[in-house]
Design a protein around this motif. Structure first.
Motif, mmCIF file in Angstrom:
data_model
loop_
_atom_site.group_PDB
_atom_site.id
_atom_site.type_symbol
_atom_site.label_atom_id
_atom_site.label_comp_id
_atom_site.label_asym_id
_atom_site.label_seq_id
_atom_site.Cartn_x
_atom_site.Cartn_y
_atom_site.Cartn_z
ATOM 1 N N GLY A 1 96.765 56.776 -13.174
ATOM 2 C CA GLY A 1 97.561 56.195 -13.651
ATOM 3 C C GLY A 1 98.172 58.259 -14.090
ATOM 4 N N LYS A 2 97.124 58.866 -14.632
ATOM 5 C CA LYS A 2 97.711 60.154 -14.956
ATOM 6 C C LYS A 2 98.189 61.106 -14.148
ATOM 7 C CE LYS A 2 96.530 59.193 -19.795
ATOM 8 N NZ LYS A 2 95.909 58.711 -21.147
ATOM 9 N N ASP A 3 98.003 62.456 -14.549
ATOM 10 C CA ASP A 3 97.376 64.075 -13.397
ATOM 11 C C ASP A 3 96.127 64.429 -14.014
ATOM 12 O OD1 ASP A 3 101.336 65.112 -13.844
ATOM 13 O OD2 ASP A 3 100.476 63.481 -12.485
ATOM 14 N N ARG A 4 95.779 65.201 -13.068
ATOM 15 C CA ARG A 4 94.768 65.586 -13.460
ATOM 16 C C ARG A 4 94.909 66.742 -13.893
ATOM 17 N NH1 ARG A 4 92.094 67.082 -7.747
ATOM 18 N NH2 ARG A 4 93.625 68.334 -7.575
ATOM 19 N N GLU A 5 93.632 66.911 -14.907
ATOM 20 C CA GLU A 5 94.441 67.914 -15.975
ATOM 21 C C GLU A 5 93.040 68.602 -16.118
ATOM 22 O OE1 GLU A 5 94.478 65.845 -19.732
ATOM 23 O OE2 GLU A 5 92.303 65.140 -19.186
ATOM 24 N N PHE A 6 92.798 70.606 -16.486
ATOM 25 C CA PHE A 6 91.527 70.918 -17.001
ATOM 26 C C PHE A 6 91.104 70.635 -17.970
ATOM 27 C CE2 PHE A 6 90.441 74.893 -16.803
ATOM 28 C CZ PHE A 6 90.165 75.207 -18.544
ATOM 29 N N VAL A 7 90.030 70.646 -17.281
ATOM 30 C CA VAL A 7 88.671 70.864 -18.804
ATOM 31 C C VAL A 7 88.310 72.227 -19.281
ATOM 32 C CG1 VAL A 7 86.296 69.032 -19.151
ATOM 33 C CG2 VAL A 7 88.535 68.089 -17.603
ATOM 34 N N CYS A 8 87.708 72.553 -18.612
ATOM 35 C CA CYS A 8 87.032 73.591 -17.996
ATOM 36 C C CYS A 8 86.802 75.132 -17.620
ATOM 37 C CB CYS A 8 85.547 73.575 -19.344
ATOM 38 S SG CYS A 8 84.847 72.896 -18.533
ATOM 39 N N SER A 9 86.213 76.351 -17.581
ATOM 40 C CA SER A 9 86.470 77.101 -16.426
ATOM 41 C C SER A 9 85.114 77.898 -16.818
ATOM 42 C CB SER A 9 87.441 77.953 -16.128
ATOM 43 O OG SER A 9 87.768 78.409 -16.731
ATOM 44 N N ILE A 10 84.486 78.293 -16.859
ATOM 45 C CA ILE A 10 83.681 79.089 -16.511
ATOM 46 C C ILE A 10 83.160 80.902 -15.250
ATOM 47 C CG2 ILE A 10 81.343 78.357 -14.996
ATOM 48 C CD1 ILE A 10 79.779 79.248 -17.954
ATOM 49 N N ARG A 11 83.911 81.982 -15.812
ATOM 50 C CA ARG A 11 83.856 83.335 -15.008
ATOM 51 C C ARG A 11 82.201 84.085 -14.980
ATOM 52 N NH1 ARG A 11 87.533 86.695 -18.881
ATOM 53 N NH2 ARG A 11 86.980 88.347 -16.836
ATOM 54 N N TRP A 12 82.359 84.296 -14.211
ATOM 55 C CA TRP A 12 80.870 85.478 -13.461
ATOM 56 C C TRP A 12 79.813 85.410 -14.751
ATOM 57 C CZ3 TRP A 12 78.445 90.106 -13.616
ATOM 58 C CH2 TRP A 12 79.761 90.464 -13.192
ATOM 59 N N ILE A 13 80.588 86.440 -15.860
ATOM 60 C CA ILE A 13 79.882 86.954 -16.837
ATOM 61 C C ILE A 13 79.716 85.839 -17.796
ATOM 62 C CG2 ILE A 13 81.030 89.411 -15.695
ATOM 63 C CD1 ILE A 13 83.222 88.556 -18.769
ATOM 64 N N GLY A 14 79.526 84.535 -17.927
ATOM 65 C CA GLY A 14 79.367 83.630 -18.655
ATOM 66 C C GLY A 14 80.638 83.412 -19.481
ATOM 67 N N VAL A 15 82.192 83.843 -19.266
ATOM 68 C CA VAL A 15 83.181 83.099 -20.715
ATOM 69 C C VAL A 15 83.852 82.476 -20.281
ATOM 70 C CG1 VAL A 15 84.541 84.215 -20.809
ATOM 71 C CG2 VAL A 15 83.592 85.894 -20.592
ATOM 72 N N ALA A 16 83.527 81.116 -21.498
ATOM 73 C CA ALA A 16 83.551 80.030 -20.663
ATOM 74 C C ALA A 16 85.179 79.767 -21.998
ATOM 75 C CB ALA A 16 83.191 78.956 -21.520
ATOM 76 N N ASP A 17 86.234 78.963 -21.314
ATOM 77 C CA ASP A 17 87.426 78.423 -21.330
ATOM 78 C C ASP A 17 87.863 76.846 -21.701
ATOM 79 O OD1 ASP A 17 90.882 78.517 -20.157
ATOM 80 O OD2 ASP A 17 90.238 78.825 -22.396
ATOM 81 N N TYR A 18 88.216 76.417 -22.760
ATOM 82 C CA TYR A 18 87.968 74.438 -23.072
ATOM 83 C C TYR A 18 89.203 74.722 -22.928
ATOM 84 C CZ TYR A 18 82.965 75.403 -23.077
ATOM 85 O OH TYR A 18 81.781 75.474 -22.750
#
Length: 123
Positions: A42-59
């Motif tokens: 019942g909810k929209d898809r949401e961002f959890v996290c990502s990681i760039r090739w150099i290892g920098v992550a976003d949450y």
């Protein structure tokens, strides 16, 4: 043919841990930002996290400090370690790949998607 295949979902009690994996084939893995999204009923898809090739992550704020994303370029794999799971983490989790740079958080910024794996947090 590009393929993203998730594995590792399942049922876990609140406070428990799960580890999701995504194996990627058919694209130059190191050139892509890898992300995880989730969609609860019942909810929209949401961002959890990502990681760039150099290892920098976003949450996302909702998972920061509990989830850890990592990537293994030798095996074209990205993993999501989920700790201190809560019932509100229950969702289908999707692996996705985005060409380009930065820290994409919108699902329309991602080019390729896996089929999803169910994570259920319940006692």
């Amino acid at each position: 043919q590009v393929q993203l295949v998730e594995s590792g979902g399942g049922l876990v009690q609140p406070g428990g841990s799960l580890r999701l994996s995504c194996t990627v084939s058919g694209l130059p893995f190191s050139n892509y930002i890898m992300g995880w999204f989730r969609q609860a009923p019942g909810k929209d898809r949401e961002f959890v996290c990502s990681i760039r090739w150099i290892g920098v992550a976003d949450y996302a704020d909702s998972v920061r400090g509990r989830f850890t994303i990592s990537r293994d370029s030798a095996n074209n794999m990205v993993t999501l370690q989920m700790n201190s799971l809560k019932p509100e983490d229950t969702a289908v989790y999707y692996c996705a790949a985005a060409a380009g740079w930065g820290t994409p958080q919108r699902d329309d910024e991602y080019n390729y998607w896996g089929q999803g794996t169910q994570v259920t947090v319940s006692s």
